[in-house]
Design an enzyme around this catalytic site. Structure first.
Site, PDB file in Angstrom:
ATOM      1  N   GLU A 219       9.342 -13.290  -4.645  1.00 12.75           N
ATOM      2  CA  GLU A 219       9.964 -14.322  -3.688  1.00 12.75           C
ATOM      3  C   GLU A 219      10.720 -15.542  -4.383  1.00 12.75           C
ATOM      4  O   GLU A 219      10.422 -16.676  -4.062  1.00 12.75           O
ATOM      5  CB  GLU A 219       8.766 -15.429  -2.782  1.00 12.75           C
ATOM      6  CG  GLU A 219       7.737 -15.716  -3.430  1.00 12.75           C
ATOM      7  CD  GLU A 219       6.447 -15.102  -3.888  1.00 12.75           C
ATOM      8  OE1 GLU A 219       6.611 -13.772  -3.973  1.00 12.75           O
ATOM      9  OE2 GLU A 219       5.514 -15.484  -3.985  1.00 12.75           O
ATOM     10  N   GLU A 266      -0.833 -15.537  -0.318  1.00 23.28           N
ATOM     11  CA  GLU A 266      -0.597 -14.271   0.201  1.00 23.28           C
ATOM     12  C   GLU A 266      -1.113 -13.761   1.590  1.00 23.28           C
ATOM     13  O   GLU A 266      -0.461 -13.078   2.502  1.00 23.28           O
ATOM     14  CB  GLU A 266      -1.013 -13.147  -0.691  1.00 23.28           C
ATOM     15  CG  GLU A 266      -0.101 -13.228  -2.244  1.00 23.28           C
ATOM     16  CD  GLU A 266       1.222 -13.152  -2.064  1.00 23.28           C
ATOM     17  OE1 GLU A 266       1.833 -12.718  -0.946  1.00 23.28           O
ATOM     18  OE2 GLU A 266       1.868 -13.362  -3.079  1.00 23.28           O
TER      19      GLU A 266
HETATM   20  N1  BES Z   1       4.474 -12.900  -5.114  1.00 24.55           N
HETATM   21  C1  BES Z   1       4.133 -11.511  -4.888  1.00 24.55           C
HETATM   22  C2  BES Z   1       4.309 -10.804  -6.098  1.00 24.55           C
HETATM   23  C3  BES Z   1       3.306 -11.200  -7.209  1.00 24.55           C
HETATM   24  C4  BES Z   1       2.132 -11.724  -6.934  1.00 24.55           C
HETATM   25  C5  BES Z   1       4.000 -11.148  -8.648  1.00 24.55           C
HETATM   26  C6  BES Z   1       1.183 -12.343  -7.965  1.00 24.55           C
HETATM   27  C7  BES Z   1       3.104 -11.538  -9.378  1.00 24.55           C
HETATM   28  C8  BES Z   1       1.975 -12.072  -9.156  1.00 24.55           C
HETATM   29  C9  BES Z   1       5.120 -10.847  -3.504  1.00 24.55           C
HETATM   30  O1  BES Z   1       5.357 -11.609  -2.605  1.00 24.55           O
HETATM   31  C10 BES Z   1       4.476  -9.550  -3.128  1.00 24.55           C
HETATM   32  O2  BES Z   1       3.368  -9.809  -2.571  1.00 24.55           O
HETATM   33  N2  BES Z   1       4.949  -8.493  -3.368  1.00 24.55           N
HETATM   34  C11 BES Z   1       4.093  -7.342  -2.691  1.00 24.55           C
HETATM   35  C12 BES Z   1       4.911  -6.694  -1.593  1.00 24.55           C
HETATM   36  C13 BES Z   1       4.417  -7.369  -0.246  1.00 24.55           C
HETATM   37  C14 BES Z   1       5.008  -6.527   0.996  1.00 24.55           C
HETATM   38  C15 BES Z   1       2.886  -7.253  -0.185  1.00 24.55           C
HETATM   39  C16 BES Z   1       4.002  -6.240  -3.931  1.00 24.55           C
HETATM   40  O3  BES Z   1       5.016  -6.206  -4.823  1.00 24.55           O
HETATM   41  O4  BES Z   1       3.579  -5.211  -3.777  1.00 24.55           O
HETATM   42 ZN    ZN Z   2       3.575 -11.997  -1.441  1.00 23.81          ZN
END
Ligand code: BES
Ligand code: ZN
Length: 480
Positions: A219, A266
């Site tokens: 994000e 999250e």
């Molecule tokens: N912010 C997260 C990705 C993240 C979290 C990167 C912690 C590094 C450390 C992002 O918003 C996320 O949650 N991505 C998910 C997809 C979502 C639809 C659940 C993913 O990449 O799996």
């Molecule tokens: Zn996320």
């Protein structure tokens, strides 16, 4: 004292005067403290300009430097960053904690053939006066952000406008497909604003990265990063866009104060994501994905073991690398808590009103689980008795499954269960009764659920513990 990791510090200047500094010994994943000696004792509120000249390392844990061969176009190199959770220190000296927020502006010089983008509003481009083979791109982020949201990409990028505030960026090979895949973006943004309040970031662009991007989505403000594996051709992974859009409120405005409280980022974001998809595709669809999430949670807890500390909603990361802890637990235990509270406190409308008030209360701040709980009690001050029924200690601090399972509408799931049961119970003689007609009324999400059920029931006992990147074994979005 600032955080650094694998940075070569050359010089530090404060208010125009060169000063002494020391770089402490590297403390594994935490990197090295950069200690700067102030020239004179400073009074409180006195402004200081600190200029640090430094170099990053090719091994920076925040950066992937791709060779031309690792790109679609095969002609130009490519660079991208990923700072969350604590890799910003491997790009620049900073207070690398989500409890601190900052604005930023930047100027990036790159070869003429390449384009630079950041997690900010674009603020012009011009030839580099120092080198005619280079161009300077300028950026400004006026909204205070935690440093894990600083992001940079450089590549042979092109863009296409897909909405009033949205460009989709990628190498030229992916632009067309990306524009089609993400055509629902503006509709999602409008629903998100209805749920969360005004969108304060100006632009909402998307960047489709090369396949080595390590997440489904990230994000980064004004410029969400996504994996090219979202390009399914049928928009079936657009929930990832709904998720990253939702972070524009939960995460980027209201931020976890430490990574122990990552579930605040999250859990609320998954809750909003599922409401956005629910508005677009119906309440039964929201419940279907909510139940899918419960399944993911069960899988994760099974993988860790149900007494493992990483299965707690609120974790203790002292001396633990946040990347080691990352799993579906904060997403799905967090979502399950909010979905359970929604049902306990009077339904989606009532709980969405709480969520909007929560965002308003804590925007531009960084908060803990206690702050969240205190505001929940304040908002539902007439429902204290109901709230006191919640086993808070178990939800927050017990490992394993939550103390209560929420209720789920089973309509869309039942079709998957029924078909999988037909397959599982089939005898040799029944094989002729299966046909493609069995699948014609099922969505791709239901097909995936059907296959996941088959895998759990049939394949898993035959081939225990193998296969990475498969849904039934607990990876979200099927991209790992
Ligand atoms: N912010 C997260 C990705 C993240 C979290 C990167 C912690 C590094 C450390 C992002 O918003 C996320 O949650 N991505 C998910 C997809 C979502 C639809 C659940 C993913 O990449 O799996
Ligand atoms: Zn996320």
């Amino acid at each position: 004292i600032l955080d650094t990791k694998d940075l070569k510090i050359e010089k530090v200047v404060i208010n125009g005067q060169e000063v002494q500094f020391t770089v402490g010994e590297k403390q594994s994943f935490r990197g090295s403290p950069l200690e700067i000696v102030l020239p004179v004792a400073l009074s409180k509120k006195q402004e200081v300009v600190v200029e640090i000249s430094y170099e990053t390392s090719p091994q920076s844990s925040a950066l992937q430097w791709l060779t031309p061969e690792q790109t679609s176009g095969k002609k130009h190199p490519y660079l991208f960053s990923q700072c969350q959770a604590i890799h910003c220190r491997a790009i620049l000296p900073c207070q690398d904690t989500p409890s601190v927020k900052l604005t930023y502006s930047a100027e990036v010089s790159v070869p003429n053939e390449l384009v630079a983008l950041m997690s900010a509003v674009r603020d012009g481009e011009a030839p580099d006066p120092a080198d005619s083979s280079r161009k300077i791109y300028k950026f400004i982020q006026k909204v205070p952000i935690p440093c894990y949201l600083i992001a940079l990409v450089v590549g042979a990028l092109e863009s296409r406008k897909i909405g009033p505030r949205t460009l989709v960026w990628s190498e030229k090979e992916q632009v067309e497909k990306s524009a089609l895949e993400f055509s629902e973006t503006e509709r999602m943004l409008k629903i998100a604003e209805d749920l969360g309040g005004p969108y304060v970031w100006g632009q909402y662009d998307l960047l489709v990265l090369p396949p080595s991007f390590p997440y489904g989505g990230m994000e980064n403000p004004c410029l969400t990063f996504v994996t090219p594996t979202l390009l399914a051709g049928d928009k079936s992974l657009s929930n990832v866009i709904a998720h990253e859009i939702s972070h524009s409120w939960t995460g980027n405005l209201v931020t976890n104060k430490t990574w122990d409280h990552f579930w605040l980022n999250e859990g609320h974001t998954v809750y909003l994501e599922r409401h956005i998809c629910g508005r677009l595709f119906g309440e039964k669809f929201r419940h279907f994905h909510a139940l899918g999430g419960w399944g993911e949670l069960k899988n994760s807890i099974k993988t860790f073991g149900d007494t493992h500390a990483f299965t707690k909603l609120v974790v203790s990361l002292k001396d633990v690398d946040p990347d080691e802890v990352y799993s579906s637990v904060p997403y799905e235990k967090g979502f399950a808590l909010l979905f359970y509270l929604e049902q306990l406190l009077g339904g989606p409308e009532v709980f969405l009103a709480f969520l909007k008030a929560y965002i308003k209360e804590f925007s531009y701040k960084s908060i803990t689980t206690d702050d969240w709980k205190a505001f929940l009690y304040a908002h539902f001050k007439d429902k204290t008795d109901v709230l006191n029924q919640v086993d808070w200690n178990a939800w927050f601090f017990s490992p394993g499954l939550p103390p209560v399972k929420p209720k789920y509408d089973m309509t869309l799931t039942e079709a998957c269960i029924n078909l999988s049961q037909r397959w599982i119970k089939a005898k040799e003689d029944d094989l002729g009764t299966f046909s493609s007609a069995d699948l014609k009324d099922m969505s791709s999400h239901q097909l995936i659920e059907f296959l996941a059920l088959m895998l759990v029931a049939v394949a898993a006992p035959l081939h225990p513990v193998q296969v990475g990147g498969c849904r039934a074994l607990g990876s979200r979005n099927g991209h790992r």
